[in-house]
Motif scaffolding. Structure first.
Motif, PDB file in Angstrom:
ATOM      1  N   GLU A 436      60.150  34.874 -29.829  1.00 44.57           N
ATOM      2  CA  GLU A 436      58.738  34.583 -29.363  1.00 44.57           C
ATOM      3  C   GLU A 436      57.686  34.929 -30.269  1.00 44.57           C
ATOM      4  O   GLU A 436      57.421  35.250 -31.092  1.00 44.57           O
ATOM      5  CB  GLU A 436      58.437  35.595 -28.061  1.00 44.57           C
ATOM      6  N   VAL A 437      56.680  33.953 -30.116  1.00 43.99           N
ATOM      7  CA  VAL A 437      55.533  33.581 -30.586  1.00 43.99           C
ATOM      8  C   VAL A 437      54.851  33.448 -29.597  1.00 43.99           C
ATOM      9  O   VAL A 437      54.425  33.821 -28.848  1.00 43.99           O
ATOM     10  CB  VAL A 437      55.379  32.525 -31.816  1.00 43.99           C
ATOM     11  N   ALA A 438      53.270  33.494 -30.588  1.00 43.32           N
ATOM     12  CA  ALA A 438      51.545  33.881 -29.354  1.00 43.32           C
ATOM     13  C   ALA A 438      50.821  32.934 -29.770  1.00 43.32           C
ATOM     14  O   ALA A 438      50.427  32.134 -31.191  1.00 43.32           O
ATOM     15  CB  ALA A 438      51.357  35.447 -29.778  1.00 43.32           C
ATOM     16  N   LEU A 439      50.239  31.661 -29.232  1.00 44.02           N
ATOM     17  CA  LEU A 439      48.800  30.976 -29.021  1.00 44.02           C
ATOM     18  C   LEU A 439      48.584  30.844 -29.485  1.00 44.02           C
ATOM     19  O   LEU A 439      47.725  30.995 -27.589  1.00 44.02           O
ATOM     20  CB  LEU A 439      50.367  29.388 -29.059  1.00 44.02           C
ATOM     21  N   TYR A 460      43.975  27.294 -32.273  1.00 45.26           N
ATOM     22  CA  TYR A 460      44.212  27.649 -33.346  1.00 45.26           C
ATOM     23  C   TYR A 460      44.455  28.180 -33.965  1.00 45.26           C
ATOM     24  O   TYR A 460      44.840  28.255 -35.554  1.00 45.26           O
ATOM     25  CB  TYR A 460      42.170  27.998 -33.140  1.00 45.26           C
ATOM     26  N   ARG A 461      45.221  28.772 -33.430  1.00 45.33           N
ATOM     27  CA  ARG A 461      46.533  30.093 -34.231  1.00 45.33           C
ATOM     28  C   ARG A 461      47.383  30.374 -34.022  1.00 45.33           C
ATOM     29  O   ARG A 461      47.695  29.878 -32.757  1.00 45.33           O
ATOM     30  CB  ARG A 461      45.675  31.447 -35.273  1.00 45.33           C
ATOM     31  N   LEU A 462      48.421  30.841 -34.212  1.00 44.69           N
ATOM     32  CA  LEU A 462      50.219  30.750 -34.294  1.00 44.69           C
ATOM     33  C   LEU A 462      49.846  32.422 -35.078  1.00 44.69           C
ATOM     34  O   LEU A 462      50.074  32.424 -36.411  1.00 44.69           O
ATOM     35  CB  LEU A 462      50.803  29.809 -34.402  1.00 44.69           C
ATOM     36  N   ARG A 463      50.801  33.453 -34.004  1.00 45.15           N
ATOM     37  CA  ARG A 463      51.084  34.238 -34.143  1.00 45.15           C
ATOM     38  C   ARG A 463      52.571  34.598 -34.472  1.00 45.15           C
ATOM     39  O   ARG A 463      53.044  34.729 -32.956  1.00 45.15           O
ATOM     40  CB  ARG A 463      50.220  36.108 -33.421  1.00 45.15           C
ATOM     41  N   TRP A 464      53.177  35.162 -35.578  1.00 46.82           N
ATOM     42  CA  TRP A 464      54.972  35.261 -35.373  1.00 46.82           C
ATOM     43  C   TRP A 464      55.049  36.301 -36.070  1.00 46.82           C
ATOM     44  O   TRP A 464      55.409  36.254 -37.378  1.00 46.82           O
ATOM     45  CB  TRP A 464      55.472  34.250 -36.015  1.00 46.82           C
ATOM     46  N   GLY A 465      55.524  37.146 -35.097  1.00 43.74           N
ATOM     47  CA  GLY A 465      55.968  38.884 -35.877  1.00 43.74           C
ATOM     48  C   GLY A 465      54.432  39.433 -36.652  1.00 43.74           C
ATOM     49  O   GLY A 465      53.550  38.964 -36.189  1.00 43.74           O
ATOM     50  N   VAL A 521      60.183  29.968 -30.053  1.00 41.19           N
ATOM     51  CA  VAL A 521      60.599  28.975 -30.671  1.00 41.19           C
ATOM     52  C   VAL A 521      61.944  28.214 -30.928  1.00 41.19           C
ATOM     53  O   VAL A 521      62.903  29.103 -30.803  1.00 41.19           O
ATOM     54  CB  VAL A 521      60.237  29.484 -32.684  1.00 41.19           C
ATOM     55  N   GLU A 522      61.559  26.862 -30.069  1.00 40.46           N
ATOM     56  CA  GLU A 522      63.083  25.994 -30.385  1.00 40.46           C
ATOM     57  C   GLU A 522      63.927  26.008 -31.303  1.00 40.46           C
ATOM     58  O   GLU A 522      65.041  25.228 -31.618  1.00 40.46           O
ATOM     59  CB  GLU A 522      62.825  25.391 -29.190  1.00 40.46           C
TER      60      GLU A 522
END
Length: 526
Positions: A436-439, A460-465, A521-522
């Motif tokens: 899982e990520v946050a957009l 604008y940004r993506l948070r992954w962990g 993320v696929e």
């Protein structure tokens, strides 16, 4: 040259067999309009379908447009072989020496049946009646040579002795490639070349000198030329069958299931080809034998135009065992198979096979395959699987995993239209875990896909962990709303591609999927 009756060949052909077998398997009348498709194209159809304009090579949708009542069924060699076994058994009951070229076509020596029934004409009529009793239509052809007899069967003709060349001469040259079980894979290319050279009939091709054909074309063209002239297609050989090539397996417990029989057949096929490779020969006629716990003995001979590979041997063993165990013939065993035996009846020099770089027949591939088969023996048939291109909208949906040795059939047609399918290029890696990520947009608010199929705000940004990337670019979203009418199986999602910022070493592109306003993320692009 006039040939003795002992060399005469009788061929029995069941027209449109894949379509007839598909009709029987789906409880559709054989006189209905039925088409069999492979890779979204028609490969066989019934006479009723042809009368409506359906022909081989048509796309499925075009065929259905020409014939709205058309029953479309996918190709299935296992089904064709299983349902053909009752036909082969009916012929073998009155005529010994039956050899199956493929499901729907078999051959045997005409000498015995002609003497027993009084003449070739009487024998042909009797065999047609025997097959008709099974509920299948068939045609008989008799000639001096095998390929001529097969072509004659398509016309229900008995070619006089020594008349093969005269019979073939007026026929279109494409008839030389009409039967794939008798021709090499490149035969269709040869026929196309001959047609472009102005050689439109078999007689035109036969008129060429043997020297000219041998110097201009390849080995298969020489064989086709011999066939066109009615000459023996396999010249006499003094090769003696090497000893101890047979392979046998004791089945304990007895085999009564098709999947278990297929697994045993694959293992036995590997053992056979190890012996064949050691003797520097390849098999062109294979005898499959089985004994049951009740003392029944079953056997069938398969004949091939080209030397059998391990995969080809395993396929024919699987087809035959499937036909015996699940068929509807009177020869169906009443107990499980206790002994399975493979015997090469006819062999040729191993040079007839395509050799690998380091010798042997694809030695590296065979070594790897044997290792995988051993893994299956330890962990089960499902332990080793092969990916097959399938139909679908997402990258993970476009892969069907099939156990090694089974037919490579996708769950869905990859050539069918898939509205909403992910555009090219496909991701280099597909993540099964889907982290899982946050957009987010520039204000830190979550970005999701609205009911109208657009972003709720500009990504604008993506948070992954614990890491955060600023987006350098994005594409999409592409909405997917599958089976919206069924809550249990329906699927509503959206996909997007994003390019993450950072140095050149850290730059990466991701395939994201959004479901219920949550992103994961696929896939990862390289």
């Amino acid at each position: 040259m006039t040939r003795d009756s002992s060399s005469r060949v009788l061929a029995l052909w069941c027209p449109d067999w894949p379509a007839i077998a598909a009709a029987v398997a789906t409880d559709v009348s054989p006189v209905a309009a039925v088409a069999v498709t492979l890779a979204n194209r028609v490969v066989a159809c019934t006479a009723t379908a042809r009368a409506e304009g359906v022909t081989r090579g048509l796309r499925r949708r075009e065929a259905q447009g020409r014939c709205p009542e058309l029953h479309v069924v996918g190709a299935d060699p296992d089904r064709d072989a299983r349902l053909f076994e009752p036909v082969a058994a009916a012929v073998a009951a009155v005529a010994p020496g039956v050899e199956v070229l493929r499901p729907g076509l078999l051959v045997l020596s005409a000498r015995g049946v002609a003497r027993y029934f009084g003449s070739e004409q009487a024998a042909a009529e009797r065999l047609v009646d025997e097959v008709s009793a099974v509920g299948v239509e068939s045609q008989i052809g008799v000639a001096d040579e095998l390929s001529t007899a097969v072509i004659a069967a398509r016309r229900a003709a008995l070619v006089p002795r020594g008349g093969g060349a005269s019979f073939l001469a007026p026929l279109a040259v494409k008839e030389l490639a009409a039967e794939p079980s008798l021709a090499a894979a490149e035969r269709s290319e040869l026929v196309d070349l001959l047609h472009r050279l102005g050689l439109r009939t078999i007689g035109d091709f036969a008129a060429l000198s043997t020297v000219d054909v041998a110097s201009r074309f390849g080995t298969d063209a020489v064989l086709a030329h011999r066939s066109a002239r009615g000459e023996p297609e396999r010249p006499p050989s003094a090769r003696v069958l090497p000893p101890d090539l047979d392979v046998e397996q004791q089945c304990d417990p007895p085999i009564d299931r098709v999947d278990a029989a297929a697994f045993a057949g694959r293992s036995l096929a590997e053992q056979l080809h190890v012996k064949l490779a050691a003797a520097a020969v390849a098999c062109t006629r294979l005898l499959v034998q089985a004994s049951t716990g009740n003392g029944e003995h079953l056997s069938r001979t398969w004949r091939c135009a080209e030397p059998l590979t391990p995969e080809g041997t395993a396929d024919r063993v699987r087809w035959q065992l499937d036909g015996w165990l699940t068929g509807r013939s009177e020869a169906k065993p009443t107990a499980g198979i206790t002994i399975l035996r493979l015997e090469p009846v006819e062999v040729v020099a191993a040079g007839a096979l395509q050799l690998g770089l380091w010798g042997g027949v694809g030695e590296d591939d065979e070594r790897a395959r044997r290792a995988l088969v051993r893994v299956q023996g330890l962990l089960g048939g499902e332990a080793v699987q092969i990916g097959v291109l399938s139909g679908g909208r997402g990258p993970s949906e476009r892969i069907t995993m099939v156990p090694l040795g089974d037919e490579l059939v996708p769950e869905a047609d990859p050539n069918a239209p898939w509205p909403g399918r992910l555009p090219q290029p496909a991701p280099a890696a597909v993540l099964g875990s889907r982290p899982e990520v946050a957009l987010e947009d520039s204000s830190g608010a979550s970005v999701y896909v609205t009911e109208r199929g657009v972003f709720s705000s500009v990504p604008y940004r993506l948070r992954w962990g614990t890491r955060t990337w600023q987006l350098q670019g994005w594409a999409g979203p592409w909405s997917v709303d599958e089976r919206w009418w069924d809550r249990a199986t329906g699927h509503d999602a959206a996909r997007a591609q994003v390019l993450l910022g950072g140095g050149s070493a850290e730059q990466k592109a991701l395939l994201l999927v959004c479901h219920d306003r949550s992103w994961s993320v696929e896939g990862v692009y390289e």
